[in-house]
Write a protein that holds these residues in place. Structure first.
Motif, PDB file in Angstrom:
ATOM      1  N   TYR A  55       0.831  -1.211   0.000  1.00 44.96           N
ATOM      2  CA  TYR A  55       0.000   0.000   0.000  1.00 44.96           C
ATOM      3  C   TYR A  55       0.867   1.264   0.000  1.00 44.96           C
ATOM      4  N   TYR A  56       2.022   1.191   0.638  1.00 45.12           N
ATOM      5  CA  TYR A  56       2.908   2.349   0.702  1.00 45.12           C
ATOM      6  C   TYR A  56       3.784   2.477  -0.540  1.00 45.12           C
ATOM      7  N   PRO A  59       0.660   2.644  -5.675  1.00 50.67           N
ATOM      8  CA  PRO A  59      -0.550   3.460  -5.562  1.00 50.67           C
ATOM      9  C   PRO A  59      -1.750   2.748  -6.194  1.00 50.67           C
ATOM     10  N   GLY A  62      -5.554   0.894  -2.522  1.00 48.16           N
ATOM     11  CA  GLY A  62      -6.256   1.262  -1.298  1.00 48.16           C
ATOM     12  C   GLY A  62      -7.603   0.574  -1.142  1.00 48.16           C
ATOM     13  N   VAL A  65      -7.019  -2.942  -0.039  1.00 53.63           N
ATOM     14  CA  VAL A  65      -6.620  -2.981   1.370  1.00 53.63           C
ATOM     15  C   VAL A  65      -7.841  -2.787   2.263  1.00 53.63           C
ATOM     16  N   LYS A  66      -8.718  -1.870   1.894  1.00 54.04           N
ATOM     17  CA  LYS A  66      -9.933  -1.651   2.680  1.00 54.04           C
ATOM     18  C   LYS A  66     -10.834  -2.881   2.660  1.00 54.04           C
ATOM     19  N   TRP A 141     -14.350   5.700   6.679  1.00 49.37           N
ATOM     20  CA  TRP A 141     -13.890   5.554   5.307  1.00 49.37           C
ATOM     21  C   TRP A 141     -14.777   6.304   4.322  1.00 49.37           C
TER      22      TRP A 141
END
Length: 143
Positions: A55-56, A59, A62, A65-66, A141
């Motif tokens: 995630y870091y 790009p 996200g 990941v959520k 979120w």
């Protein structure tokens, strides 16, 4: 005869092998859900950890990941419930959620002067807080 003159004793568990969690369905569905979620969680959490590190670096992942966080949250729910339920069992010395014999339960109540009923709502209260946290995460979120 084996070493030391002792013959190994073969012990058979009528419920099946410990590694076979499907055997739990017959006598403890709650334990089956707990173990199934646990085994899935082991593998999925490793994948989730790699995704968090990615995630870091990458790009645009996200959303994945959520979504994975939601899956981890759901899979962890039975683990939390069983842990809090086990702590309630320990606190009440088996009176809450225990499967004590009638005579033993009577003696425990007589000795400790309580029934363990106060600890029965604790795991459900923990689940309520866990659900509130889940809703708060989803709201965070979306805002």
């Amino acid at each position: 005869m084996h070493k030391g003159g002792v013959v190994p004793k073969n012990v058979y568990n009528l419920r099946g092998r410990q590694s076979n969690i499907v055997r739990l369905i017959k006598f403890d569905k709650e334990a089956f859900v707990h173990m199934l979620a646990y085994r899935i969680l082991i593998v999925f959490s490793m994948i989730y950890g790699v995704m968090l590190l990615g995630y870091y670096v990458v790009p645009g992942i996200g959303v994945m990941v959520k979504a994975s966080t939601i899956v981890i949250w759901i899979l962890f729910t039975p683990q939390l419930f069983e842990t809090v339920k086990g702590l309630s069992l320990i606190i009440t010395k088996g009176l809450a959620f225990g499967h004590l014999g009638k005579g033993h339960g009577f003696l425990m109540k007589k000795k400790y002067g309580k029934t363990g009923a106060f600890a029965i709502p604790i795991p459900y209260a923990a689940m309520l807080l866990w659900a509130i946290g889940f809703v708060a995460l989803l709201l965070w979120w979306t805002i």
